[in-house]
Design a protein around this motif. Structure first.
Motif, PDB file in Angstrom:
ATOM      1  N   ALA A 125      -5.457 136.573 126.776  1.00 52.94           N
ATOM      2  CA  ALA A 125      -6.152 135.284 126.730  1.00 52.94           C
ATOM      3  C   ALA A 125      -5.747 134.397 127.898  1.00 52.94           C
ATOM      4  O   ALA A 125      -6.604 133.773 128.553  1.00 52.94           O
ATOM      5  CB  ALA A 125      -5.867 134.584 125.403  1.00 52.94           C
ATOM      6  N   VAL A 126      -4.451 134.338 128.175  1.00 58.63           N
ATOM      7  CA  VAL A 126      -3.970 133.519 129.294  1.00 58.63           C
ATOM      8  C   VAL A 126      -4.500 134.074 130.617  1.00 58.63           C
ATOM      9  O   VAL A 126      -4.874 133.315 131.533  1.00 58.63           O
ATOM     10  CB  VAL A 126      -2.436 133.458 129.299  1.00 58.63           C
ATOM     11  N   GLY A 127      -4.557 135.395 130.727  1.00 64.56           N
ATOM     12  CA  GLY A 127      -5.101 136.014 131.940  1.00 64.56           C
ATOM     13  C   GLY A 127      -6.563 135.663 132.162  1.00 64.56           C
ATOM     14  O   GLY A 127      -6.988 135.400 133.297  1.00 64.56           O
ATOM     15  N   ILE A 128      -7.342 135.637 131.090  1.00 65.47           N
ATOM     16  CA  ILE A 128      -8.753 135.261 131.198  1.00 65.47           C
ATOM     17  C   ILE A 128      -8.889 133.796 131.600  1.00 65.47           C
ATOM     18  O   ILE A 128      -9.704 133.438 132.462  1.00 65.47           O
ATOM     19  CB  ILE A 128      -9.494 135.536 129.875  1.00 65.47           C
ATOM     20  N   LEU A 129      -8.067 132.935 130.997  1.00 61.27           N
ATOM     21  CA  LEU A 129      -8.093 131.516 131.368  1.00 61.27           C
ATOM     22  C   LEU A 129      -7.735 131.335 132.839  1.00 61.27           C
ATOM     23  O   LEU A 129      -8.330 130.502 133.542  1.00 61.27           O
ATOM     24  CB  LEU A 129      -7.122 130.731 130.487  1.00 61.27           C
ATOM     25  N   ASP A 130      -6.770 132.106 133.319  1.00 57.23           N
ATOM     26  CA  ASP A 130      -6.391 132.040 134.725  1.00 57.23           C
ATOM     27  C   ASP A 130      -7.550 132.480 135.613  1.00 57.23           C
ATOM     28  O   ASP A 130      -7.838 131.853 136.642  1.00 57.23           O
ATOM     29  CB  ASP A 130      -5.164 132.917 134.969  1.00 57.23           C
ATOM     30  N   ARG A 131      -8.230 133.522 135.193  1.00 54.21           N
ATOM     31  CA  ARG A 131      -9.383 133.996 135.959  1.00 54.21           C
ATOM     32  C   ARG A 131     -10.468 132.924 136.061  1.00 54.21           C
ATOM     33  O   ARG A 131     -11.146 132.804 137.091  1.00 54.21           O
ATOM     34  CB  ARG A 131      -9.955 135.245 135.281  1.00 54.21           C
ATOM     35  N   LEU A 132     -10.621 132.130 134.999  1.00 54.92           N
ATOM     36  CA  LEU A 132     -11.656 131.104 134.974  1.00 54.92           C
ATOM     37  C   LEU A 132     -11.169 129.763 135.520  1.00 54.92           C
ATOM     38  O   LEU A 132     -11.895 128.770 135.484  1.00 54.92           O
ATOM     39  CB  LEU A 132     -12.179 130.916 133.544  1.00 54.92           C
ATOM     40  N   GLY A 133      -9.914 129.745 136.013  1.00 55.23           N
ATOM     41  CA  GLY A 133      -9.403 128.559 136.687  1.00 55.23           C
ATOM     42  C   GLY A 133      -8.927 127.457 135.778  1.00 55.23           C
ATOM     43  O   GLY A 133      -8.824 126.291 136.214  1.00 55.23           O
ATOM     44  N   ALA A 135      -6.068 128.005 133.435  1.00 52.22           N
ATOM     45  CA  ALA A 135      -4.835 128.452 132.771  1.00 52.22           C
ATOM     46  C   ALA A 135      -3.887 127.293 132.511  1.00 52.22           C
ATOM     47  O   ALA A 135      -3.144 127.296 131.523  1.00 52.22           O
ATOM     48  CB  ALA A 135      -4.144 129.528 133.610  1.00 52.22           C
ATOM     49  N   GLU A 136      -3.920 126.276 133.367  1.00 46.36           N
ATOM     50  CA  GLU A 136      -3.010 125.137 133.193  1.00 46.36           C
ATOM     51  C   GLU A 136      -3.371 124.300 131.960  1.00 46.36           C
ATOM     52  O   GLU A 136      -2.582 123.457 131.517  1.00 46.36           O
ATOM     53  CB  GLU A 136      -3.025 124.246 134.441  1.00 46.36           C
ATOM     54  N   GLN A 137      -4.554 124.551 131.386  1.00 43.93           N
ATOM     55  CA  GLN A 137      -4.985 123.822 130.194  1.00 43.93           C
ATOM     56  C   GLN A 137      -4.628 124.564 128.902  1.00 43.93           C
ATOM     57  O   GLN A 137      -4.945 124.094 127.812  1.00 43.93           O
ATOM     58  CB  GLN A 137      -6.500 123.600 130.232  1.00 43.93           C
ATOM     59  N   ALA A 138      -3.963 125.704 129.001  1.00 46.19           N
ATOM     60  CA  ALA A 138      -3.786 126.602 127.862  1.00 46.19           C
ATOM     61  C   ALA A 138      -3.145 125.950 126.647  1.00 46.19           C
ATOM     62  O   ALA A 138      -3.516 126.237 125.512  1.00 46.19           O
ATOM     63  CB  ALA A 138      -2.966 127.830 128.291  1.00 46.19           C
ATOM     64  N   ALA A 139      -2.172 125.075 126.858  1.00 49.14           N
ATOM     65  CA  ALA A 139      -1.438 124.493 125.734  1.00 49.14           C
ATOM     66  C   ALA A 139      -2.068 123.214 125.205  1.00 49.14           C
ATOM     67  O   ALA A 139      -1.629 122.672 124.183  1.00 49.14           O
ATOM     68  CB  ALA A 139       0.008 124.222 126.138  1.00 49.14           C
ATOM     69  N   LYS A 140      -3.087 122.710 125.881  1.00 53.47           N
ATOM     70  CA  LYS A 140      -3.711 121.456 125.450  1.00 53.47           C
ATOM     71  C   LYS A 140      -4.669 121.687 124.289  1.00 53.47           C
ATOM     72  O   LYS A 140      -5.201 122.776 124.111  1.00 53.47           O
ATOM     73  CB  LYS A 140      -4.478 120.822 126.613  1.00 53.47           C
ATOM     74  N   ARG A 141      -4.901 120.646 123.518  1.00 54.61           N
ATOM     75  CA  ARG A 141      -5.945 120.718 122.511  1.00 54.61           C
ATOM     76  C   ARG A 141      -7.303 120.802 123.200  1.00 54.61           C
ATOM     77  O   ARG A 141      -7.526 120.178 124.238  1.00 54.61           O
ATOM     78  CB  ARG A 141      -5.917 119.479 121.616  1.00 54.61           C
ATOM     79  N   ALA A 142      -8.210 121.530 122.598  1.00 55.43           N
ATOM     80  CA  ALA A 142      -9.543 121.693 123.190  1.00 55.43           C
ATOM     81  C   ALA A 142     -10.239 120.355 123.358  1.00 55.43           C
ATOM     82  O   ALA A 142     -10.970 120.138 124.333  1.00 55.43           O
ATOM     83  CB  ALA A 142     -10.388 122.628 122.319  1.00 55.43           C
ATOM     84  N   GLU A 143     -10.032 119.430 122.435  1.00 55.18           N
ATOM     85  CA  GLU A 143     -10.715 118.139 122.487  1.00 55.18           C
ATOM     86  C   GLU A 143     -10.263 117.286 123.669  1.00 55.18           C
ATOM     87  O   GLU A 143     -10.930 116.304 124.014  1.00 55.18           O
ATOM     88  CB  GLU A 143     -10.488 117.382 121.181  1.00 55.18           C
TER      89      GLU A 143
END
Length: 273
Positions: A125-133, A135-143
């Motif tokens: 999941a983190v790798g996919i987020l990194d691919r989409l630019g 990854a630095e938002q991973a720990a934040k709430r979606a809202e």
């Protein structure tokens, strides 16, 4: 690869999708355009089996997915991932957990209840987020994310399913032009790099021309155009949108360049001769 044959959906006396047929025989990016109520969203929801068809067939690799039930139907929905206009994230959950929800169809009930994920899936999941630019938002709430970032989280969730087909239902309708461009470029890159078919419902002609290999135009539940983007002429657009000779393509646009050009033309027209 995908063959839609005489697909129909009726709601009472109203026909939302009327005997639609088309074939996608290789991975490509397809834009489905048309005015609101043309049947675009209903078509995608039938492809994903979120909405049942009234008649017709949807064949994928020779299997009619309209006959699938239970576990087989859920497996198809994993192979044919859906991205929605309103993102459909869990606002108070962190971004990584939202992405990991793409694996829910293959997890046990106990693991789902306690939100337990294997380390391998978390790394993916983190790798996919990194691919989409993002990854630095991973720990934040979606809202806490912007609309464009939330839509990329939704795309990441879809990629966690490792789908053959990605369906995007108005993925940029609620975004500003800059974020809309980022999201469309992301979908295009996924198609090119992964060899996945992407089918996106779009309101805008210029977006369809810029990002899609093929454009399907719908009007009143029927396909009235199916061809390469360069064949999408002003006359074809008028037929799709049911518009007259005064139809302006800029009125359907979310592309930055088109909007800037339209503003400039309007300003010049107000200056007079």
């Amino acid at each position: 690869m995908l063959y839609v044959k005489e697909l129909t959906r009726q709601f009472g006396i109203n026909t939302a999708v009327d005997r639609v047929s088309f074939q996608i025989d290789r991975p490509m990016m397809v834009g489905v355009i048309g005015r609101s109520g043309a049947g675009k969203s209903t078509l995608l929801r039938m492809l994903n089996r979120l909405t049942d068809a009234s008649a017709g067939q949807i064949l994928f690799e020779g299997q009619d997915i309209l006959t699938l039930t239970g576990r087989a139907r859920r497996a198809w929905q994993a192979r044919c991932a859906m991205i929605f206009q309103q993102f459909n994230l869990v606002p108070r959950l962190d971004v990584v957990s939202n992405v990991l929800h793409g694996t829910l169809n293959r997890r046990s009930t106990l693991a789902t209840v306690f939100n337990l994920f294997p380390a391998e899936d978390i790394h993916k999941a983190v790798g996919i987020l990194d691919r989409l630019g993002i990854a630095e938002q991973a720990a934040k709430r979606a809202e806490a994310l912007s609309g464009g970032q939330q839509q990329r989280v939704a795309i990441a969730r879809a990629l966690m399913q490792d789908p053959a087909i990605i369906l995007a239902d108005e993925p940029i309708a609620s975004l500003d032009p800059m974020n809309a461009q980022v999201v469309m470029e992301t979908l295009r890159r996924i198609h090119e790099e992964d060899g996945r078919t992407v089918v996106a419902n779009l309101h805008t002609l210029d977006t369809a021309r810029r990002y899609c290999d093929r454009v399907i135009g719908m009007r009143n539940g029927r396909i009235v155009f199916d061809g390469a983007p360069e064949l999408l002429t002003a006359q074809a657009a008028r037929e799709i949108y049911g518009a007259g000779a005064d139809f302006s393509e800029a009125a359907t646009s979310t592309e930055i360049e088109t909007l800037e050009r339209a503003d400039k033309d309007y300003a010049l027209s107000m200056m007079g001769p």
